[in-house]
Design an enzyme around this catalytic site. Structure first.
Site, PDB file in Angstrom:
ATOM      1  N   ASP A 126      -1.199   1.369  -3.834  1.00 40.89           N
ATOM      2  CA  ASP A 126      -2.141   0.374  -4.350  1.00 40.89           C
ATOM      3  C   ASP A 126      -3.517   0.962  -4.606  1.00 40.89           C
ATOM      4  O   ASP A 126      -4.467   0.242  -4.904  1.00 40.89           O
ATOM      5  CB  ASP A 126      -2.238  -0.827  -3.410  1.00 40.89           C
ATOM      6  CG  ASP A 126      -2.944  -0.522  -2.104  1.00 40.89           C
ATOM      7  OD1 ASP A 126      -2.983   0.657  -1.708  1.00 40.89           O
ATOM      8  OD2 ASP A 126      -3.454  -1.459  -1.467  1.00 40.89           O
TER       9      ASP A 126
ATOM     10  N   ASP B  38      -5.890   2.282  -2.789  1.00 42.79           N
ATOM     11  CA  ASP B  38      -7.071   2.114  -1.958  1.00 42.79           C
ATOM     12  C   ASP B  38      -7.328   3.374  -1.131  1.00 42.79           C
ATOM     13  O   ASP B  38      -8.267   3.422  -0.338  1.00 42.79           O
ATOM     14  CB  ASP B  38      -6.977   0.875  -1.054  1.00 42.79           C
ATOM     15  CG  ASP B  38      -5.836   0.929  -0.048  1.00 42.79           C
ATOM     16  OD1 ASP B  38      -5.022   1.877  -0.101  1.00 42.79           O
ATOM     17  OD2 ASP B  38      -5.748   0.009   0.791  1.00 42.79           O
TER      18      ASP B  38
ATOM     19  N   ASP C 235      -2.476   6.376  -3.252  1.00 42.00           N
ATOM     20  CA  ASP C 235      -1.267   5.755  -2.697  1.00 42.00           C
ATOM     21  C   ASP C 235      -0.865   4.602  -3.609  1.00 42.00           C
ATOM     22  O   ASP C 235      -1.445   4.410  -4.684  1.00 42.00           O
ATOM     23  CB  ASP C 235      -1.493   5.290  -1.253  1.00 42.00           C
ATOM     24  CG  ASP C 235      -2.546   4.203  -1.142  1.00 42.00           C
ATOM     25  OD1 ASP C 235      -3.420   4.117  -2.020  1.00 42.00           O
ATOM     26  OD2 ASP C 235      -2.501   3.424  -0.170  1.00 42.00           O
TER      27      ASP C 235
ATOM     28  N   SER D  18       0.816  -1.210   0.000  1.00 40.32           N
ATOM     29  CA  SER D  18       0.000   0.000   0.000  1.00 40.32           C
ATOM     30  C   SER D  18       0.853   1.265   0.000  1.00 40.32           C
ATOM     31  O   SER D  18       1.600   1.516  -0.925  1.00 40.32           O
ATOM     32  CB  SER D  18      -0.953  -0.042   1.202  1.00 40.32           C
ATOM     33  OG  SER D  18      -1.917   0.963   1.137  1.00 40.32           O
TER      34      SER D  18
END
Length: 454
Positions: free
Chosen positions: A249, A251, A247, A104
């Site tokens: 990834d 999410d 960010d 992430s």
């Protein structure tokens, strides 16, 4: 003994904490736990595997895939795509399991492995613990035609995800709801480098893109939602209506108004909650947030007649509360926003689309919408090099927290908690003034540093 799984999967330094051997074993252990269900009698389970673009994801993704296939699971390798895309595609592709290789917002050297069950939901703690308990167990290996098969997706799944995103705000060939908006996008050189700008353009926006050239090493590097400074400058220079930052990834989503001022997840939640409420789409007139949400959001929602429920930190806990009671909106100050009608987890690109749609629908500037969700001065100090396991039990620390709360009274609050994804104790203080918030936070952080030193 500490749990292998944290609040967002297994995470740590790639090739040290999170190794190819661990990824292989987790893949086969997950397959065994999944295959123990009677529903798979007579058929092989199906899994989808995705990753963000960090270099270690290449070998970790291959190892997880090998573990799954060696235990008899058919796998579709989705390649690089956002975590929420994988969660959506678990359901859309009728898969039994999803595995995402990502850390992430963490720095590039880190990586992680997180699992999604059928329907695209993150695994319950109990199931994660069962998978962890199966690591290293003896098992009979399938041979011949009984081993799993691996297929590499050619991009069709990604197109399916983008179509799902744009349809959520009513995009059709004849209707482009974001037409007339200029939006700057910071993709963090991450998993949404392609799909983020593409979705916004398909919805009609004029898109200015930065940090969308991932090379395996530059993910999150002075970019994206954890480093919005570059986006703040670009929004002003490009005369954009506003900007959005994802960010690694994707999410998460944070925003920047036309003047370069940051709009955090709390303000985005407040804007979307008021929008849904006005259209009669905010279930039970309730917003689900975490204990980290700013007191200003809670007060603004109270004034709007919207109830707020607070959970532990982590979008999985927000989602659990939402699912238990049928709520439609929840999220975190960090930019994890869950729109339950369209997603089973935080989705940065989905959030950007719906925020943009509200800007267009309202006819207001983002700065004006955000101004309706005031923020109390807040200071967050991350204390490293301490024993975070003792943060909630050390008498000296607890006494310092009690003193700080007495000092602030009803004009602020204190939150001290160990991070679920990093070796850090987070000290958060809200107060009537920034000076007071800074002073109380630094005093508390010094006590934590002294009392919990390793």
């Amino acid at each position: 003994m500490a749990r292998l799984f944290g609040t967002d999967g297994v995470r740590g330094l790639a090739n040290r904490d999170v190794t190819a051997e661990l990824a292989l074993d987790l893949g086969s252990a997950a397959a065994h736990e999944l295959g123990s269900s009677p529903e798979f009698t007579g058929r092989r389970p199906r899994a989808v595997v995705g990753r963000d673009p960090r270099a270690s994801g290449e070998f970790l993704g291959a190892a997880v895939t090998a573990g799954l296939a060696s235990a008899g699971v058919d796998v579709v390798d989705l390649g690089v795509l956002p975590t929420p895309a994988l969660a959506y595609l678990v359901g859309a592709m009728d898969a039994d399991l999803g595995v995402m290789i990502s850390a992430s917002h963490n720095p590039m050297p880190d990586n992680g492995i997180k699992f999604f069950q059928r329907g695209g939901l993150k695994l319950d703690d109990a199931i994660e613990d069962k998978i962890a308990a199966r690591l290293g167990e003896e098992w009979e290996r399938p041979t011949g035609a009984a081993v799993g098969r691996v297929r590499v997706d050619t991009g069709i799944a990604q197109q399916q995800y983008v179509a799902h995103l744009t349809a959520s705000i009513g995009t059709t060939p004849d209707h482009r709801p974001l037409e007339g908006l200029r939006i700057a996008v910071d993709a963090a050189n991450g998993a949404a480098s392609q799909v983020g700008p593409e979705a916004l353009r398909l919805a009609g926006a004029d898109v200015v893109v930065i940090n969308a050239s991932p090379d395996g090493r530059n993910i999150n590097e002075k970019a994206g939602s954890t480093h919005p400074e570059q986006l703040q400058a670009v929004v002003v220079a490009a005369e954009a209506d506003f900007g959005v930052a994802f960010d690694g990834d994707a999410d998460r989503c944070l925003a920047v108004d036309h003047g370069g001022v940051l709009v955090d997840g709390d303000q985005i939640l407040g804007i979307l909650a008021r929008s849904l409420q006005a259209r009669g789409e905010l279930e039970q007139d309730t917003l689900v947030v975490t204990v980290m949400s700013n007191l200003g959001l809670l007060l603004a929602m109270k004034d709007a007649g919207i109830a707020t429920l607070q959970t532990a930190v982590g979008d999985r806990y927000v989602l659990e509360e939402m699912r238990a009671h049928g709520y439609s909106l929840g999220g975190e100050q960090s930019g994890h926003i869950i729109l339950a009608e369209h997603a089973t987890t935080g989705d940065g690109v989905l959030t950007a689309l719906h925020l943009a749609a509200e800007v267009k629908r309202s006819g207001k500037r983002l700065a004006d919408l955000a101004g309706e969700i005031p923020r109390l001065p807040q200071t967050l100090v991350n204390v490293r090099g301490v024993d975070k396991a003792r943060a909630g039990s050390d008498e000296g620390v607890l006494a310092a927290v009690e003193d700080a709360e007495a000092l602030l009274g009803e004009t602020g609050r204190v939150l001290l908690r160990p991070s679920g994804t990093e070796p850090v104790v987070r000290v958060m203080v809200e107060a009537a003034t920034q000076t007071q918030a800074d002073g109380v936070a630094e005093t508390l952080a010094a006590v934590v540093r002294d009392r919990l030193a390793l």
